[in-house]
Scaffold this motif. Structure first.
Motif, short mmCIF file in Angstrom:
data_model
loop_
_atom_site.label_atom_id
_atom_site.label_comp_id
_atom_site.label_asym_id
_atom_site.label_seq_id
_atom_site.Cartn_x
_atom_site.Cartn_y
_atom_site.Cartn_z
N TYR A 393 65.97 75.35 40.14
CA TYR A 393 64.83 74.43 40.21
C TYR A 393 63.53 75.16 39.90
O TYR A 393 62.72 74.69 39.09
CB TYR A 393 64.77 73.77 41.58
N ALA A 396 63.20 76.15 36.24
CA ALA A 396 62.94 75.02 35.36
C ALA A 396 61.52 74.50 35.53
O ALA A 396 60.83 74.18 34.55
CB ALA A 396 63.95 73.91 35.64
N ARG A 397 61.05 74.44 36.76
CA ARG A 397 59.73 73.89 37.05
C ARG A 397 58.63 74.82 36.55
O ARG A 397 57.58 74.36 36.07
CB ARG A 397 59.58 73.67 38.56
N THR A 404 59.01 68.89 29.30
CA THR A 404 58.29 67.64 29.52
C THR A 404 59.31 66.51 29.65
O THR A 404 60.14 66.32 28.77
CB THR A 404 57.35 67.34 28.35
N LEU A 406 57.99 67.57 33.63
CA LEU A 406 58.35 68.64 34.55
C LEU A 406 59.39 68.16 35.56
O LEU A 406 59.27 67.07 36.11
CB LEU A 406 57.11 69.11 35.32
N PRO A 407 60.42 68.97 35.80
CA PRO A 407 61.39 68.58 36.83
C PRO A 407 60.77 68.70 38.22
O PRO A 407 59.94 69.57 38.48
CB PRO A 407 62.52 69.60 36.64
N SER A 408 61.14 67.80 39.11
CA SER A 408 60.66 67.83 40.49
C SER A 408 61.82 68.06 41.44
O SER A 408 62.97 67.70 41.14
CB SER A 408 59.96 66.51 40.85
N THR A 410 64.31 67.50 44.33
CA THR A 410 64.90 66.32 44.95
C THR A 410 65.05 66.56 46.45
O THR A 410 65.06 67.70 46.91
CB THR A 410 66.28 66.03 44.36
N ASP A 446 54.42 71.49 43.42
CA ASP A 446 55.17 70.31 42.97
C ASP A 446 54.81 69.15 43.90
O ASP A 446 55.06 69.23 45.11
CB ASP A 446 56.66 70.61 43.02
#
Length: 658
Positions: A393, A396-397, A404, A406-408, A410, A446
């Motif tokens: 995570y 990636a972030r 695009t 951006l991953p958030s 979970t 985030d």
């Protein structure tokens, strides 16, 4: 021949107010009272309009108590004519839990029948409730429950639940509010030809008055109205008055703009029709003989009167009484361009370290630590969670070229990470925890992480990591310094979330944060002082933004609605001023501390009570001025060199310090 008049009293909270009011409001409230009049063998009350049933047969059941209101010499036929007239005014669409309710109606009826009024513990309840911080915070939501819904407005249950969050016990508050709202809005009962009760159509609870105007029909209600509003404006009107109809839309618009709704400071607005109920008695008390007449009141006393349809005079009168009731903060008139130029945006620490290196260092600490046998997770399980869930995570972030969109994070990722964090805070010494805190520092950038953490989930990382920083201050070492620095930066990043920022400024979390912040401002390490100054700025910026918004919207700066309190502000201001005095190396630290100081002092609701005298004791002006010249130990030849910092320090010293 006379008839007995009784008042049936019910508790809409079903006993919850008596049991729970003190912990919710800080004041004992024995009931949320609903009343009805019993006379001529009938029970009459206001809900969905004026309702009539056999005594004790309403939807509220048996009364909690019965008050003897004396006798009336008025015959039943005359009273029925009175009720017929009052039905035009006590309609279902005008019902309001606080301002125009069953108790308003029974007070009118008792006044008509006996010349008296209902007991003060009933009619004064709204005033008592609204005088508490909890009640004041709920006022906008209660008003919203009884107004025409606007596009995008929250439905009543959602609004009620949101308002309940101002309580120390949101779940309990929500339960009580929903129970009261349900019963207050429940249908009344009308008699059928055979005398049995029938259920009426549902109440349109959101279709009420177009403006926040109290409809007054008797002197007792008017006195209660004046007691509930520091500033008040009364409109004396009559149905046969053409100028009244001309000016009424303007009065309604001014009530919307300058009333107390939305949590702002404003005036209460009342309308008294001389032809309704005992309206002429109210007018006679203030010498009103012609309509339209407008009278303003301050603390219950008449201030000014405007006669005729004079819109400009009415507006001026309203503005004056509001100004007299709620004078602006003394600092609102100051010209402070340097302070106003400082952005409210939080100072964030966004540098991204090599994720694999941070994780490798933490893994080495995990391997070297003796693992407690009581742990529910093994070393392998914790390391697996970090490498297989958290690291992907973060990579990636915070990639060099971020994707695009951006991953958030979970909830599943965060829950797994939080459980691992709980295990690590128990197993690792403080000096080994800074890589973990650094990973959370990044994650808090985030928005999804801030929202999740604000909900105070189990194993909340801030609640786990923050107390360790207190311990790090108590046992200083190079390793504990690294952890303290990282936690300060993590807390600064937490202010990127509005919801999480508020949580950091209330309750036990604020206490722990302050225990870390205050000594860190005086730390021997410059990096720690810089991080602490950044955290102080972020906290102060949240308060200042709320206060500036309150001034702009006309709500006024009310201490009871602040997330901070007087003792906390005194403690932090004192620490900041001492830190400014001691700072001899970093202009940037002085800059951030001065901005923090300015945000806390300017528009503080506690300025007159304690802050002003505190600044005098701290010699704040002298301390700030000393930063503009070469001082003992200050490295710069002529004090602070940067022009924008010099302007800010000089302005704060000259404008905010006595």
């Amino acid at each position: 021949m006379t008839s007995q008049v009784k008042l049936y009293v019910y508790d809409l909270s079903n006993g919850m107010a008596r049991q729970m009011s003190r912990q919710l409001t800080g004041r004992q409230i024995d009931g949320i009272w609903h009343t009805s009049v019993v006379v001529y063998g009938k029970e009459i009350f206001y809900g969905q309009g004026i309702n009539i049933t056999l005594p004790g047969r309403s939807h509220h059941g048996s009364p909690l108590q019965v008050e003897d209101m004396g006798e009336t010499s008025i015959d039943e036929e005359t009273f029925n004519e009175y009720l017929s007239e009052m039905r035009e005014h006590y309609t279902a669409d005008k019902y309001h839990l606080l301002e125009f309710n069953c108790n308003s109606f029974t007070n009118d009826c008792i006044g008509f029948l006996t010349g008296g009024s209902i007991p003060s513990y009933i009619k004064d309840l709204p005033t008592d409730f609204l005088s508490t911080p909890f009640g004041a915070a709920l006022r906008p939501t209660i008003d919203a429950m009884y107004r025409r819904p606007s596009p995008g407005a929250a439905p009543i249950p959602a609004a009620t639940a949101a308002a309940a969050n101002v309580s120390p016990n949101p779940q309990l508050a929500s339960s009580i509010l929903q129970s009261i709202a349900t019963q207050a809005q429940a249908g009344g009962f009308h008699p059928s030809p055979n005398g049995n009760a029938q259920s009426p159509p549902p109440l349109q609870a959101t279709q009420t008055l177009t403006a926040p105007i109290n409809i007054i029909t008797n002197p007792a209600s008017f006195r209660s109205f004046l007691g509930g509003h520091r500033a008040a404006v009364a409109f004396f009107t009559s149905a046969t008055c053409p100028p009244c109809r001309m000016i009424e839309p303007i009065f309604e618009r001014l009530a919307e703009e300058k009333g107390v709704q939305g949590g702002r400071n404003g005036a209460g607005f009342a309308k008294i029709d001389l032809g309704v109920g005992m309206g002429r008695n109210v007018a006679a008390e203030y010498g009103v003989r012609a309509t339209p007449t407008f009278i303003s009141f301050l603390d219950g006393k008449k201030v000014e009167e405007v006669k005729g349809a004079d819109a400009a005079g009415l507006k001026s009168m309203i503005d004056l009484v509001i100004f007299q009731a709620f004078p602006p903060h003394p600092h609102t008139a100051l010209s402070v361009p340097a302070i106003q130029a400082v952005s409210f945006n939080p100072i964030l620490f966004s540098q991204v370290p090599p994720i694999d290196s941070v994780l490798g260092k933490l893994s080495a600490f995990i391997d070297a630590a003796p693992w407690p046998s009581t742990q529910t997770q093994s070393q392998v399980q914790v390391k697996t969670a970090l490498t297989s869930t958290v690291a992907p995570y973060l990579k990636a972030r915070f990639a060099t070229t971020p994707p695009t969109p951006l991953p958030s994070a979970t909830p599943a990722i965060l829950s797994t990470w939080a459980q691992a964090t709980a295990a690590l805070t128990l197993a690792l010494p403080i000096e080994s925890l800074f890589p973990l805190a650094d990973m959370w520092r990044l994650a808090l950038l985030d928005p999804a992480v801030g929202t999740w953490s604000a909900a105070s989930p189990p194993s909340d990382p801030i609640a786990l990591l923050l107390p360790k920083a207190v311990t790090a201050l108590q046992n200083p070492s190079k390793g504990s310094r690294n952890y303290l620095l990282t936690v300060l930066r993590m807390l600064s990043n937490a202010f990127s979330s509005t919801a999480l920022a508020r949580r950091l400024l209330i309750g036990n979390v604020r206490g722990d944060m302050t225990s870390v912040l205050v000594p860190s401002l005086l730390h021997e390490d410059a990096s720690v002082r810089t991080a602490a100054a950044s955290l102080a700025f972020n906290a102060a910026a949240v308060l200042q933004k709320a206060r500036v918004d309150a001034v702009r919207t006309g709500r006024g700066i009310q201490a009871e609605n602040e997330v901070a309190d007087e003792d906390w502000e005194v403690e932090v201001i004192s620490a900041i001023m001492e830190a400014i005095d001691r700072e001899k190396e970093s202009e940037e630290v002085v800059h951030r501390l001065t901005a923090s100081f300015a945000f806390l002092v300017r528009l503080s609701p506690f300025y007159d009570t304690q802050i002003q005298s505190l600044l005098d004791v701290l010699q704040s002006k002298k301390v700030l001025k000393s930063k503009l010249v070469k001082g003992d130990g200050w490295n710069a030849d002529n004090g602070i060199a940067k022009k924008d910092i010099r302007r800010l320090v000089d302005e704060v010293a000259a404008k905010l310090c006595p």
